[in-house]
Scaffold this active site. Structure first.
Site, PDB file in Angstrom:
ATOM      1  CG  LEU A 215      17.834  17.998  -7.314  1.00 35.86           C
ATOM      2  CD1 LEU A 215      17.913  18.089  -8.832  1.00 35.86           C
ATOM      3  CD2 LEU A 215      19.193  18.380  -6.724  1.00 35.86           C
ATOM      4  N   GLY A 216      14.566  19.331  -3.957  1.00 36.81           N
ATOM      5  CA  GLY A 216      13.567  20.241  -3.384  1.00 36.81           C
ATOM      6  C   GLY A 216      12.438  20.603  -4.336  1.00 36.81           C
TER       7      GLY A 216
ATOM      8  CG  ASP B  62      13.959  21.021   0.593  1.00 39.91           C
ATOM      9  OD1 ASP B  62      15.132  21.092   1.005  1.00 39.91           O
ATOM     10  OD2 ASP B  62      13.511  20.031   0.001  1.00 39.91           O
TER      11      ASP B  62
END
Ligand code: PMV
Length: 327
Positions: free
Chosen positions: A112-113, A158
């Protein structure tokens, strides 16, 4: 009182991994954020504390001293943050003592970065504290450099989404273009709880690509076609097609070896419970999957993921990129 800044996590809807080789990807910022608070301190050192990871330590005169948690883990997590802080300090021109506290709502090493969100939030907080003027492009560049410390050859997807927010079509050579998404996209994210390293996953794909170029190239061009079709589906608010394309994208990622058992369980559970589509998101090998639900079956999809051993949550897209919360 210090300066607090935050930046969002992201979910890659289409195109992860292939994006590293120049293919397009679609990514959206979600309503889970990482927060960084920056303060001055008298000692000329950089102190870092992560509330969510229970780690603390400081860098001084080129060496690192652990204050809480495992030294190796702390160093690995803090080096990229230090690299971002150093870049801001270069612009400031003189050495100052800084104390930085991180509190991230983003699951770590889950696709999810989280590392980019933390780096973007820290960069913005330190810049605001030091009165260093920084454009979003500057923050993006610094966050990108910091991502290189985390894993050797990041695409930049990201840092871009953590900085700019919204929904982006991202491509390495042409950069990113905001996509206007009018419809609500009901997404459920399922965390397998299996931590993995993006670097290892990216290297795995590189290895396969080198050993089987003629096999992997067509997979890459299929992935590009999936992204192009998904752009049309997004424009037309066609969630059914979007779901189908997510399933195809997952199969392509499986083909290059980045799914694993934990992801397969959750992806299949989501599909069986009526999701329009489901795929791994981010680097894979554990971490998170994302399911496209319908507004009336979000709950069923959540329950199916939970029953299968994952931790589900509903993700809403957010337009807000990095921002200073409190100066
Ligand atoms: O799993 P994450 O959040 O680190 O995302 C990685 C995305 C990749 O496409 C696999 C790598 C990259 O740099 O784009």
């Amino acid at each position: 009182m210090g300066v607090v800044a935050s930046a969002p996590a992201k979910v890659i809807l289409f195109g992860e991994h292939f994006v590293v080789y120049g293919e397009p990807a679609i990514v959206l910022a979600i309503d889970k954020r990482a927060y960084a608070e920056a303060k001055f301190q008298d000692k000329k050192r950089l102190s870092l504390r992560s509330l969510n990871l229970n780690l603390a330590g400081h860098f001084e005169d080129g060496s690192f001293t652990i204050e809480q948690g495992d030294a190796k883990e702390a160093r690995a997590k803090f080096e990229p943050i230090k690299s971002a802080v150093d870049k801001v300090l270069e612009k400031h021109g003189e050495g100052v003592g800084l104390d930085i506290q991180i509190n991230s709502m983003v699951p770590v090493a889950a696709g999810l970065g989280s590392s980019a969100a933390v780096a973007a939030a820290t960069t913005a907080a330190v810049a605001a504290l030091l009165n260093v003027t920084m454009s979003k492009e500057d923050i993006f560049r610094i966050t990108y450099e910091s991502e290189k410390v985390v894993h050797g050859t990041p695409s930049g997807i990201d840092p871009a989404i953590s900085t700019f927010g919204g929904t982006l079509l991202f491509q390495m050579d042409t950069g990113f273009k905001p996509i206007e998404v009018k419809t609500e996209i009901p997404l459920v994210i399922g965390d397998t709880g299996v931590e993995r390293s993006t670097r290892t996953q990216v290297e795995k794909v590189r290895g396969l690509k080198e050993r089987y170029p003629q096999v992997v190239e067509p997979i890459m061009s299929a992935a590009r076609e999936v992204v192009l079709r998904a752009m049309d589906a997004l424009k037309e608010n066609d969630l059914k097609t979007l779901g189908e394309l997510m399933n195809i994208n997952h199969a392509l990622l499986y083909g290059v070896g980045v799914s694993d058992e934990s992801l397969e369980w959750l992806v299949n559970a989501a599909r069986k419970s009526g999701a329009l589509g489901a795929k791994l998101t981010g680097a894979g090998g554990g971490g998170c999957m994302v399911a496209l639900a319908k507004n009336d079956n979000l709950q069923q999809v959540m329950e199916a993921i939970q029953r299968t051993g994952g931790s589900p949550f509903v993700a809403r897209k957010t337009d807000e990129g990095v921002r200073v919360e409190r100066a």
